[in-house]
Write a protein that holds these residues in place. Structure first.
Motif, short mmCIF file in Angstrom:
data_model
loop_
_atom_site.label_atom_id
_atom_site.label_comp_id
_atom_site.label_asym_id
_atom_site.label_seq_id
_atom_site.Cartn_x
_atom_site.Cartn_y
_atom_site.Cartn_z
N ARG A 191 8.07 5.04 -10.42
CA ARG A 191 6.35 5.40 -10.05
C ARG A 191 6.02 6.75 -10.63
O ARG A 191 6.68 7.71 -10.45
N THR A 249 2.64 9.32 -11.08
CA THR A 249 1.36 9.46 -10.59
C THR A 249 1.08 10.58 -11.52
O THR A 249 1.59 11.48 -11.36
N GLN A 269 -1.73 13.83 -11.57
CA GLN A 269 -2.76 14.57 -11.17
C GLN A 269 -3.74 15.40 -11.89
O GLN A 269 -5.04 15.77 -11.67
N ASP A 326 -4.52 8.13 -11.93
CA ASP A 326 -3.51 6.72 -12.15
C ASP A 326 -2.40 6.79 -11.60
O ASP A 326 -1.63 7.97 -11.53
N ALA A 327 -1.82 5.65 -11.06
CA ALA A 327 -0.68 5.41 -10.42
C ALA A 327 0.08 4.10 -11.01
O ALA A 327 -0.58 3.23 -10.99
N ARG A 369 -0.43 -1.28 -12.46
CA ARG A 369 -1.16 -0.12 -11.73
C ARG A 369 -0.67 -0.32 -9.97
O ARG A 369 -0.36 -1.50 -9.66
N ASP A 370 -0.33 0.81 -9.66
CA ASP A 370 0.15 0.67 -8.23
C ASP A 370 -1.09 0.71 -7.24
O ASP A 370 -1.85 1.55 -7.23
N ARG A 408 -1.70 2.00 -2.37
CA ARG A 408 -1.68 3.42 -2.04
C ARG A 408 -1.72 3.72 -0.73
O ARG A 408 -2.85 4.00 -0.14
N PRO A 419 0.67 10.92 -3.22
CA PRO A 419 2.14 10.87 -3.78
C PRO A 419 2.56 12.36 -4.09
O PRO A 419 3.67 12.84 -4.22
#
Length: 319
Positions: free
Chosen positions: A196, A198, A200, A222-223, A233-234, A237, A241
């Motif tokens: 995964r 993510t 920032q 985005d994740a 895409r995750d 949520r 994270p």
């Protein structure tokens, strides 16, 4: 809510678990192994308790053969020794903790249960390791490469005068930072291991390890997840994270089972919950440095109880 009290600390099973945790934390030191042998020989109940712990259910977690031979009774067949010791390690939630039993001892940086680490890399980039993490660092004239072996990291890239690309690799993904701040986690609790990513700040390019995979650009907010074949895409949520960098878990309707698994990374021993309450949604902010307080909050606010087999072995159940 009602809380079931721990067993008497003189109970042989609790003592056996304490020995297992001692081995987990400090490794198979000769003095420790000798003291364990003396304890097991002192009372038949001790040996019974030790064998009971060794036979606990759990998934294999990669115990080194030398360690398994050293910690289990030499009179047992070698294959049985290894199988039982693997179960012992898994029963205590060692997988993903950074303890001596499971993490690659060749890793450049690693953390254990409840530990976090901040490292300044040669180019000024900042690397943070969450609990139960191992990472290798390779800098040369052409690249800056981190290989995440286990766990979770956060990276803030520095400005490199040599303009070398900054990459993070896992077994399922290759990621290249584009002047950025991001987190990467290996998720290995499902049937298929995942990575995964993510982001920032700024952007990171992610590519699955499959030869035919096309890279995907992830921007701030985005994740992405990958299984090594595809990237998506995750959408699940339920947490922040990057909150662990501030020492907290920020849960947003997070299934209790996931929250318990996160707390277990920061608490020695075995912490689990029954399947019938694993999907209970939980919201709140929980301190990583005080998992016992987090458990008390859960017991006070949810219709659950904590059943202590020992002080190291806790199961959450429906009240």
């Amino acid at each position: 809510m009602r809380q079931v009290s721990p067993q008497d600390p003189d109970d042989p099973v609790e003592q056996a678990i304490a020995w297992a945790v001692r081995l987990q934390l400090h490794g198979p030191l000769p003095a420790t192994l000798q003291a364990l042998r003396q304890w097991r020989d002192a009372d038949a109940r001790h040996e019974t308790a030790w064998q009971r712990i060794a036979a606990m259910q759990g998934q294999l977690s990669g115990l080194p053969p030398d360690a398994s031979r050293a910690t289990l009774d030499a009179s047992l067949a070698r294959r049985r020794q290894r199988r039982q010791s693997l179960k012992l390690v898994a029963a205590f939630g060692v997988t993903g903790t950074g303890a001596w039993l499971v993490l690659d001892s060749r890793a450049d940086y690693r953390t254990g249960t409840g530990q976090r680490l901040a490292v300044t890399l040669p180019d000024g980039s900042l690397l943070n390791l969450n609990a139960g993490t191992a990472v290798n660092v390779r800098y040369d004239g052409a690249r800056r490469l981190l290989t995440l072996l286990r766990g979770e990291i956060a990276v803030t890239t520095g400005i490199d005068p040599l303009r070398r690309p900054f990459r993070v690799d896992t077994d399922t993904a290759r990621m290249q930072a584009l002047g950025t701040r991001f987190t990467v986690r290996r998720l290995e609790d499902g049937a298929v291991p995942l990575t995964r990513l993510t982001v920032q700040q700024d952007a990171v390019q992610m590519q699955a390890t499959a030869a035919s995979a096309e890279p995907v650009l992830a921007r701030a907010g985005d994740a992405l997840l990958t299984d090594g074949m595809r990237i998506w895409r995750d959408q699940d949520r339920h947490d922040d994270p990057a909150a662990w960098l501030d020492g907290v878990i920020v849960a947003r309707e997070m299934p209790l089972g996931r929250l318990v698994a996160e707390l277990a990374r920061h608490r020695h021993g075995l912490l689990q919950c029954d399947a019938d309450i694993a999907q209970l949604p939980i919201s709140g902010v929980f301190q990583l440095g005080d998992p016992e307080r987090a458990l008390r909050v859960l017991l006070q606010t949810q219709a659950i109880v904590a059943v202590y087999r020992t002080r190291f072995w806790v199961t959450l159940k429906k009240a």
